[in-house]
Design a protein around this motif. Structure first.
Motif, PDB file in Angstrom:
ATOM      1  N   TYR A 133       0.867  -1.190   0.000  1.00 21.53           N
ATOM      2  CA  TYR A 133       0.000   0.000   0.000  1.00 21.53           C
ATOM      3  C   TYR A 133       0.895   1.230   0.000  1.00 21.53           C
ATOM      4  O   TYR A 133       1.820   1.340   0.811  1.00 21.53           O
ATOM      5  N   GLU A 134       0.622   2.150  -0.958  1.00 19.41           N
ATOM      6  CA  GLU A 134       1.448   3.348  -1.103  1.00 19.41           C
ATOM      7  C   GLU A 134       0.605   4.590  -0.783  1.00 19.41           C
ATOM      8  O   GLU A 134      -0.461   4.794  -1.371  1.00 19.41           O
ATOM      9  N   LEU A 135       1.105   5.404   0.141  1.00 18.44           N
ATOM     10  CA  LEU A 135       0.395   6.609   0.569  1.00 18.44           C
ATOM     11  C   LEU A 135       1.263   7.835   0.323  1.00 18.44           C
ATOM     12  O   LEU A 135       2.394   7.913   0.807  1.00 18.44           O
ATOM     13  N   PRO A 136       0.769   8.834  -0.439  1.00 20.61           N
ATOM     14  CA  PRO A 136       1.550  10.067  -0.641  1.00 20.61           C
ATOM     15  C   PRO A 136       1.702  10.846   0.669  1.00 20.61           C
ATOM     16  O   PRO A 136       0.724  11.113   1.364  1.00 20.61           O
ATOM     17  N   LEU A 137       2.947  11.187   0.983  1.00 18.25           N
ATOM     18  CA  LEU A 137       3.209  12.040   2.145  1.00 18.25           C
ATOM     19  C   LEU A 137       3.304  13.499   1.724  1.00 18.25           C
ATOM     20  O   LEU A 137       2.860  14.388   2.450  1.00 18.25           O
ATOM     21  N   TYR A 138       3.914  13.767   0.553  1.00 16.30           N
ATOM     22  CA  TYR A 138       4.106  15.127   0.045  1.00 16.30           C
ATOM     23  C   TYR A 138       3.885  15.130  -1.467  1.00 16.30           C
ATOM     24  O   TYR A 138       4.059  14.101  -2.141  1.00 16.30           O
ATOM     25  N   SER A 139       3.487  16.288  -1.976  1.00 11.84           N
ATOM     26  CA  SER A 139       3.472  16.518  -3.424  1.00 11.84           C
ATOM     27  C   SER A 139       4.474  17.628  -3.735  1.00 11.84           C
ATOM     28  O   SER A 139       4.815  18.435  -2.852  1.00 11.84           O
ATOM     29  N   PHE A 140       4.940  17.696  -4.983  1.00 15.36           N
ATOM     30  CA  PHE A 140       5.887  18.738  -5.374  1.00 15.36           C
ATOM     31  C   PHE A 140       5.798  18.964  -6.878  1.00 15.36           C
ATOM     32  O   PHE A 140       5.179  18.173  -7.613  1.00 15.36           O
ATOM     33  N   GLU A 141       6.449  20.038  -7.339  1.00 15.32           N
ATOM     34  CA  GLU A 141       6.525  20.340  -8.762  1.00 15.32           C
ATOM     35  C   GLU A 141       7.995  20.533  -9.142  1.00 15.32           C
ATOM     36  O   GLU A 141       8.840  20.808  -8.285  1.00 15.32           O
ATOM     37  N   ILE A 142       8.267  20.377 -10.442  1.00 10.74           N
ATOM     38  CA  ILE A 142       9.636  20.583 -10.947  1.00 10.74           C
ATOM     39  C   ILE A 142       9.597  21.715 -11.966  1.00 10.74           C
ATOM     40  O   ILE A 142       8.941  21.612 -13.012  1.00 10.74           O
ATOM     41  N   LYS A 143      10.262  22.823 -11.641  1.00 12.29           N
ATOM     42  CA  LYS A 143      10.300  23.991 -12.516  1.00 12.29           C
ATOM     43  C   LYS A 143      11.754  24.433 -12.695  1.00 12.29           C
ATOM     44  O   LYS A 143      12.495  24.567 -11.717  1.00 12.29           O
ATOM     45  N   ASN A 144      12.133  24.615 -13.942  1.00  5.56           N
ATOM     46  CA  ASN A 144      13.491  25.096 -14.238  1.00  5.56           C
ATOM     47  C   ASN A 144      14.567  24.229 -13.562  1.00  5.56           C
ATOM     48  O   ASN A 144      15.557  24.724 -13.028  1.00  5.56           O
ATOM     49  N   GLY A 145      14.327  22.915 -13.578  1.00  7.22           N
ATOM     50  CA  GLY A 145      15.307  21.978 -13.029  1.00  7.22           C
ATOM     51  C   GLY A 145      15.361  21.945 -11.515  1.00  7.22           C
ATOM     52  O   GLY A 145      16.277  21.343 -10.948  1.00  7.22           O
ATOM     53  N   ALA A 146      14.371  22.559 -10.829  1.00  7.68           N
ATOM     54  CA  ALA A 146      14.381  22.594  -9.363  1.00  7.68           C
ATOM     55  C   ALA A 146      13.051  22.080  -8.804  1.00  7.68           C
ATOM     56  O   ALA A 146      12.001  22.153  -9.451  1.00  7.68           O
ATOM     57  N   ILE A 147      13.135  21.566  -7.583  1.00  8.60           N
ATOM     58  CA  ILE A 147      11.939  21.087  -6.881  1.00  8.60           C
ATOM     59  C   ILE A 147      11.303  22.276  -6.163  1.00  8.60           C
ATOM     60  O   ILE A 147      11.948  22.951  -5.359  1.00  8.60           O
ATOM     61  N   VAL A 148      10.027  22.525  -6.460  1.00 10.28           N
ATOM     62  CA  VAL A 148       9.326  23.658  -5.854  1.00 10.28           C
ATOM     63  C   VAL A 148       7.948  23.219  -5.375  1.00 10.28           C
ATOM     64  O   VAL A 148       7.462  22.133  -5.703  1.00 10.28           O
ATOM     65  N   ASN A 149       7.326  24.121  -4.600  1.00 12.36           N
ATOM     66  CA  ASN A 149       5.937  23.949  -4.161  1.00 12.36           C
ATOM     67  C   ASN A 149       5.727  22.609  -3.445  1.00 12.36           C
ATOM     68  O   ASN A 149       4.796  21.859  -3.760  1.00 12.36           O
ATOM     69  N   LEU A 150       6.568  22.338  -2.481  1.00 15.77           N
ATOM     70  CA  LEU A 150       6.460  21.114  -1.675  1.00 15.77           C
ATOM     71  C   LEU A 150       5.293  21.263  -0.700  1.00 15.77           C
ATOM     72  O   LEU A 150       5.272  22.183   0.122  1.00 15.77           O
ATOM     73  N   LYS A 151       4.328  20.320  -0.752  1.00 15.85           N
ATOM     74  CA  LYS A 151       3.130  20.407   0.098  1.00 15.85           C
ATOM     75  C   LYS A 151       2.920  19.104   0.855  1.00 15.85           C
ATOM     76  O   LYS A 151       2.987  18.019   0.281  1.00 15.85           O
TER      77      LYS A 151
END
Length: 303
Positions: A133-151
């Motif tokens: 069973y897999e549960l998301p702990l965080y979501s994120f986005e990748i912009k301009n080669g960087a990890i952003v908007n960690l929620k």
């Protein structure tokens, strides 16, 4: 390091039954997931370069408890304009190692494109076969080669607190509704009393109006009686006047006749009646009959 807590191991522990017990304490028993507040760093995460670090804490996934005792680091694949999850992956059957829970990252063009495995980890067979069973702990986005908007996506285990908050809110709402009802009752009683007072006043006014009307009616009746009496008196006076006219006319006729008779008597008994053309004159003007300058001739006589 991640230490498994409720998993089958060398002590022949019935992990699925304990997971059922944990599940029963959740309001939403299909999602017996969450982290425990006030323990460790509550899984606080940070972005370090192209990596994500997840801090210490205890959490439960589908009734299976896990603990992060030291910071865990994951490295997602970097593709611009992709999105991703930091996932806690539990596996039910690891009798000879501690690999029941691991952190992984998945990325794709959209969150809906990320497929997560969700087996039934409550079944008895999960103690002898590996269920995932897999549960998301965080979501994120990748912009301009960087990890952003960690929620942070995993919620705290706070069903009791939320129930208590709901009860408190319900009690507050109930008290406010009761207070509003009492206020409305008081206002309604005040309005009713005021209306009753006005009704009593209206009854009194109406009674006074009836008395005034009765008095006016009595006076009107008296006026009618007086008027009738006046009419009667006027009619009687009219009749008397008419009778008087008749009497006067009769007396005038009689007096005229009597005066004529007296005139005749005066002429025949008290002196010579002067007539003209055979009609007796009541008066005769003597002025100018004889003047001093007149000459009178008398003929006759035997003297």
């Amino acid at each position: 390091m991640i230490r498994p807590v409720t998993y089958q191991g060398v002590f022949n522990f019935d992990a699925h039954l304990y997971a059922l017990e944990i599940k029963s304490r959740f309001i939403d028993q299909n999602n017996a997931n969450g982290y425990y507040t006030g323990y460790g760093s509550e899984l606080a995460a940070t972005v370090v370069g192209n990596q994500i670090q997840v801090g210490t804490g205890a959490f439960v996934i589908q009734g299976r408890m896990n603990e992060i005792t030291s910071t865990e680091t994951v490295t997602p694949q970097i593709f611009n304009n992709f999105v991703g999850y930091v996932v806690a992956r539990i596996e039910t059957y690891h009798p000879s190692d501690a690999g029941n829970c691991t952190l992984k990252t998945y990325v794709n063009t959209a969150f809906s494109e990320i497929a997560l495995q969700k087996d039934n980890v409550y079944a008895a067979i999960a103690d002898n076969e590996n269920k995932v069973y897999e549960l998301p702990l965080y979501s994120f986005e990748i912009k301009n080669g960087a990890i952003v908007n960690l929620k942070k996506l995993i919620k705290p285990v706070d069903d009791y607190a939320r129930v208590q908050a709901q009860i408190t809110e319900i009690l507050q709402t109930t008290n406010e509704a009761l207070a509003a009802a009492n206020s409305a009752k008081t206002e309604a009683l005040s309005i009713a009393n005021d209306a009753n007072s006005k009704a009593d006043s209206a009854v009194t006014t109406a009674g006074n109006a009836v008395n005034t009307a009765n008095d006016a009616n009595g006076k009107a009746a008296g006026a009618v009686t007086t008027a009738n009496n006046a009419v009667s008196v006027a009619s009687e006076a009219k009749s008397t006047a008419e009778n008087t006219v008749d009497v006067v006319n009769q007396q005038h006729t009689q007096m005229t006749a009597e005066i004529a008779a007296l005139a005749a008597q005066i002429g025949s008994k008290q002196g010579t009646t002067v007539t003209k053309n055979g009609v007796a004159l009541a008066t005769m003007a003597a002025d100018g009959l004889i003047d001093v300058a007149d000459e009178i001739t008398i003929n006759g006589g035997n003297a």
